[in-house]
Motif scaffolding. Structure first.
Motif, PDB file in Angstrom:
ATOM      1  N   ALA A 128      12.633  40.547  56.470  1.00 49.96           N
ATOM      2  CA  ALA A 128      11.442  40.820  57.304  1.00 49.96           C
ATOM      3  C   ALA A 128      10.488  41.950  56.625  1.00 49.96           C
ATOM      4  O   ALA A 128       9.469  41.711  56.453  1.00 49.96           O
ATOM      5  CB  ALA A 128      11.578  41.030  58.531  1.00 49.96           C
ATOM      6  N   GLY A 129      11.030  42.989  56.288  1.00 51.31           N
ATOM      7  CA  GLY A 129      10.491  44.150  55.379  1.00 51.31           C
ATOM      8  C   GLY A 129       9.690  43.614  54.329  1.00 51.31           C
ATOM      9  O   GLY A 129       8.750  44.094  53.999  1.00 51.31           O
ATOM     10  N   VAL A 130      10.363  42.748  53.489  1.00 53.66           N
ATOM     11  CA  VAL A 130       9.984  42.538  52.073  1.00 53.66           C
ATOM     12  C   VAL A 130       8.653  41.508  52.279  1.00 53.66           C
ATOM     13  O   VAL A 130       7.814  41.825  51.442  1.00 53.66           O
ATOM     14  CB  VAL A 130      11.079  41.515  51.360  1.00 53.66           C
ATOM     15  CG1 VAL A 130      10.276  40.782  50.228  1.00 53.66           C
ATOM     16  CG2 VAL A 130      12.061  42.310  51.013  1.00 53.66           C
ATOM     17  N   ARG A 131       8.516  40.819  53.246  1.00 58.08           N
ATOM     18  CA  ARG A 131       7.270  40.155  53.449  1.00 58.08           C
ATOM     19  C   ARG A 131       6.439  40.589  54.336  1.00 58.08           C
ATOM     20  O   ARG A 131       5.581  40.124  54.923  1.00 58.08           O
ATOM     21  CB  ARG A 131       7.689  38.838  54.179  1.00 58.08           C
ATOM     22  CG  ARG A 131       8.571  38.026  53.196  1.00 58.08           C
ATOM     23  CD  ARG A 131       8.873  36.520  53.647  1.00 58.08           C
ATOM     24  NE  ARG A 131       9.490  35.713  52.878  1.00 58.08           N
ATOM     25  CZ  ARG A 131      10.887  35.542  53.136  1.00 58.08           C
ATOM     26  NH1 ARG A 131      11.790  36.327  53.725  1.00 58.08           N
ATOM     27  NH2 ARG A 131      11.699  34.963  52.160  1.00 58.08           N
ATOM     28  N   ALA A 132       6.406  41.699  55.038  1.00 62.68           N
ATOM     29  CA  ALA A 132       5.869  42.756  56.065  1.00 62.68           C
ATOM     30  C   ALA A 132       4.314  42.821  55.619  1.00 62.68           C
ATOM     31  O   ALA A 132       3.628  42.604  56.380  1.00 62.68           O
ATOM     32  CB  ALA A 132       6.614  44.057  56.395  1.00 62.68           C
ATOM     33  N   ILE A 133       4.151  43.099  54.453  1.00 65.73           N
ATOM     34  CA  ILE A 133       2.694  43.292  53.769  1.00 65.73           C
ATOM     35  C   ILE A 133       2.413  41.781  53.032  1.00 65.73           C
ATOM     36  O   ILE A 133       0.901  41.636  53.491  1.00 65.73           O
ATOM     37  CB  ILE A 133       2.611  44.409  52.959  1.00 65.73           C
ATOM     38  CG1 ILE A 133       3.111  45.776  53.503  1.00 65.73           C
ATOM     39  CG2 ILE A 133       1.337  44.501  52.364  1.00 65.73           C
ATOM     40  CD1 ILE A 133       2.029  46.333  54.807  1.00 65.73           C
ATOM     41  N   SER A 134       2.947  41.699  52.253  1.00 63.11           N
ATOM     42  CA  SER A 134       2.559  40.491  51.623  1.00 63.11           C
ATOM     43  C   SER A 134       2.548  39.088  52.643  1.00 63.11           C
ATOM     44  O   SER A 134       1.641  38.340  52.229  1.00 63.11           O
ATOM     45  CB  SER A 134       3.355  39.928  50.326  1.00 63.11           C
ATOM     46  OG  SER A 134       4.895  39.632  50.932  1.00 63.11           O
ATOM     47  N   GLY A 135       3.143  39.106  53.567  1.00 68.82           N
ATOM     48  CA  GLY A 135       2.952  37.881  54.344  1.00 68.82           C
ATOM     49  C   GLY A 135       1.789  38.145  55.302  1.00 68.82           C
ATOM     50  O   GLY A 135       1.644  37.236  56.426  1.00 68.82           O
ATOM     51  N   ASN A 136       1.283  39.255  55.690  1.00 69.55           N
ATOM     52  CA  ASN A 136       0.439  39.616  56.598  1.00 69.55           C
ATOM     53  C   ASN A 136      -0.777  40.078  56.006  1.00 69.55           C
ATOM     54  O   ASN A 136      -1.740  41.122  56.591  1.00 69.55           O
ATOM     55  CB  ASN A 136       0.929  40.512  57.693  1.00 69.55           C
ATOM     56  CG  ASN A 136       2.086  39.789  58.286  1.00 69.55           C
ATOM     57  OD1 ASN A 136       1.879  39.194  59.318  1.00 69.55           O
ATOM     58  ND2 ASN A 136       3.186  40.118  58.158  1.00 69.55           N
ATOM     59  N   VAL A 152       7.876  48.517  60.481  1.00 65.79           N
ATOM     60  CA  VAL A 152       8.446  49.131  61.700  1.00 65.79           C
ATOM     61  C   VAL A 152       8.588  48.283  62.840  1.00 65.79           C
ATOM     62  O   VAL A 152       9.649  48.030  63.327  1.00 65.79           O
ATOM     63  CB  VAL A 152       7.755  50.291  62.148  1.00 65.79           C
ATOM     64  CG1 VAL A 152       8.312  50.839  63.617  1.00 65.79           C
ATOM     65  CG2 VAL A 152       7.744  51.611  61.031  1.00 65.79           C
ATOM     66  N   SER A 153       7.543  47.354  62.973  1.00 64.54           N
ATOM     67  CA  SER A 153       7.480  46.406  64.077  1.00 64.54           C
ATOM     68  C   SER A 153       8.509  45.126  63.723  1.00 64.54           C
ATOM     69  O   SER A 153       9.187  44.766  64.836  1.00 64.54           O
ATOM     70  CB  SER A 153       6.306  45.848  64.363  1.00 64.54           C
ATOM     71  OG  SER A 153       5.853  44.959  63.260  1.00 64.54           O
ATOM     72  N   PHE A 154       8.509  44.990  62.604  1.00 63.97           N
ATOM     73  CA  PHE A 154       9.783  44.031  62.108  1.00 63.97           C
ATOM     74  C   PHE A 154      11.126  44.456  62.285  1.00 63.97           C
ATOM     75  O   PHE A 154      11.976  43.810  62.743  1.00 63.97           O
ATOM     76  CB  PHE A 154       9.378  43.426  60.662  1.00 63.97           C
ATOM     77  CG  PHE A 154       8.305  42.393  60.576  1.00 63.97           C
ATOM     78  CD1 PHE A 154       8.431  41.184  61.041  1.00 63.97           C
ATOM     79  CD2 PHE A 154       7.197  42.808  59.716  1.00 63.97           C
ATOM     80  CE1 PHE A 154       7.398  40.220  60.987  1.00 63.97           C
ATOM     81  CE2 PHE A 154       6.173  41.916  59.780  1.00 63.97           C
ATOM     82  CZ  PHE A 154       6.161  40.374  60.383  1.00 63.97           C
ATOM     83  N   ILE A 204      10.942  50.714  52.360  1.00 64.73           N
ATOM     84  CA  ILE A 204      11.096  50.538  50.959  1.00 64.73           C
ATOM     85  C   ILE A 204      10.835  49.079  50.494  1.00 64.73           C
ATOM     86  O   ILE A 204      10.029  48.937  49.436  1.00 64.73           O
ATOM     87  CB  ILE A 204      12.508  51.145  50.462  1.00 64.73           C
ATOM     88  CG1 ILE A 204      12.826  52.613  50.786  1.00 64.73           C
ATOM     89  CG2 ILE A 204      12.648  50.675  49.165  1.00 64.73           C
ATOM     90  CD1 ILE A 204      14.133  53.026  50.448  1.00 64.73           C
ATOM     91  N   PHE A 205      11.586  48.097  51.022  1.00 64.95           N
ATOM     92  CA  PHE A 205      11.007  46.825  50.307  1.00 64.95           C
ATOM     93  C   PHE A 205       9.864  46.157  50.718  1.00 64.95           C
ATOM     94  O   PHE A 205       9.294  45.350  50.194  1.00 64.95           O
ATOM     95  CB  PHE A 205      12.205  45.762  50.893  1.00 64.95           C
ATOM     96  CG  PHE A 205      13.511  46.279  50.210  1.00 64.95           C
ATOM     97  CD1 PHE A 205      13.819  45.541  49.065  1.00 64.95           C
ATOM     98  CD2 PHE A 205      14.606  46.802  50.619  1.00 64.95           C
ATOM     99  CE1 PHE A 205      14.945  45.716  47.998  1.00 64.95           C
ATOM    100  CE2 PHE A 205      15.711  47.008  50.030  1.00 64.95           C
ATOM    101  CZ  PHE A 205      16.044  46.400  48.630  1.00 64.95           C
ATOM    102  N   ALA A 206       9.172  46.828  51.972  1.00 61.60           N
ATOM    103  CA  ALA A 206       7.648  46.427  52.167  1.00 61.60           C
ATOM    104  C   ALA A 206       6.818  46.727  51.301  1.00 61.60           C
ATOM    105  O   ALA A 206       5.924  45.889  50.487  1.00 61.60           O
ATOM    106  CB  ALA A 206       7.422  46.887  53.466  1.00 61.60           C
TER     107      ALA A 206
END
Length: 314
Positions: A128-136, A152-154, A204-206
């Protein structure tokens, strides 16, 4: 200053501007301007993040509700998915490959299900962190808020999902004759430390996923490798003992990796054994669990904050 034009008139030129020769930075300082979306200081960033705590909680709950909104069974899949994974692993590793060696048969199922649930908590937080920024990106570009709110919310969403799974895990423990004891209270600090560790990884992965969206396609293979190396479905000491010529440091690396540490803590809390026949965990297991949480929590947060002004641009 004046000059004569071609028709004999006199043109008066404007006087030089007092801003001539000033750099953009000097102009901004002179007129009190600041960069839009500039990264705040670390303490100010923490304060802003705390101020968005209600948004973080509401966003995680909304994502959790929407996750299975199109499925007929709805939120049942929160528990059914890891249970089905555990059933598959039991069939393949427990029955076909004999991975139960070194683990008492009467506790293998609780051992396995605990490992699957706990590792899934970390795995889902990272994915979920990997896509936290790119998916939103729409949300990131439309609103101004601390971007760390998203990973953090994910991570919080995955914690809430794990708590549903814990109800099923308790029922499995009771079904196999493992009844509540004082050690069950240790699940709370163990999960708290794992949540901090997971949040650091998600941060980190976000940042990495925001720069390289293709990372989301690679991470399932990385997480699967990590799972097989962490003793989710077998005893690491027993497995290494059956292999000749394996250096001792390999066993240390496998057993002290964070996923193994948190699984051992929660297995011990529920079963009063780590599943390897040890009735007592060494005290430094908790030190390692806290160390991993603090290290990744701090490093992950600072690493993510460093790129705050770059998220959603380009």
């Amino acid at each position: 200053m004046s000059e004569t034009t071609h028709d004999g008139g006199v043109a008066v030129s404007a006087p030089p501007s007092p801003d001539d020769g000033l750099s953009p930075a000097e102009l901004a300082a002179k007129y009190g301007l600041s960069v839009s979306g500039a990264r705040p200081g670390l303490s100010e960033y923490v304060r802003q993040l705390w101020g968005r705590r209600h948004f973080i909680l509401a966003f995680s709950q909304a994502k959790l509700t929407a996750q299975y909104s199109q499925a007929k069974l709805g939120q049942v899949w929160q528990v059914a998915t890891p249970l089905l994974n555990a059933a598959v692993y039991f069939f393949i590793f427990g029955l076909l490959l004999g991975a139960r060696k070194g683990i008492p048969h009467e506790i293998y199922v609780p051992f396995l299900v605990t490992g699957v649930f706990v590792f899934t908590f970390t795995q889902s937080s990272v994915m979920a962190g990997v896509r936290a920024i790119s998916g939103n990106l729409g949300l990131v570009r439309a609103l101004h808020f601390p971007r760390a709110s998203l990973p953090v919310s994910f991570a919080l969403q995955q914690l809430q999902q794990l708590l549903f799974s814990m109800i099923v895990l308790v029922l499995i423990m009771l079904g196999f004759g493992i009844f509540p004891g004082w050690s069950w209270l240790l699940v709370v600090p163990a999960l708290a430390l794992q949540f901090v560790f997971n949040t650091g990884l998600a941060l980190i992965f976000a940042r990495a996923g925001a720069k390289t969206p293709d990372l989301a396609q690679l991470m399932p293979f990385v997480m699967r490798t990590w799972m097989y190396a962490s003793g989710v479905m077998f005893s690491i000491p027993a497995m290494l003992a059956s292999k000749k010529g394996v250096p001792s440091w390999v066993g240390d690396v496998l057993q002290w990796n964070p996923a193994s540490i948190y699984m051992d803590l929660i297995r011990y809390a529920f079963m009063r054994t780590d599943g390897y026949g040890h009735k007592f965990l060494p005290p430094h297991v908790w030190a390692f669990a806290a160390g991993w949480a603090v290290l990744f929590g701090i490093v992950g947060f600072v690493y993510f904050w460093k790129a705050e002004e770059r998220y959603g641009r380009g």
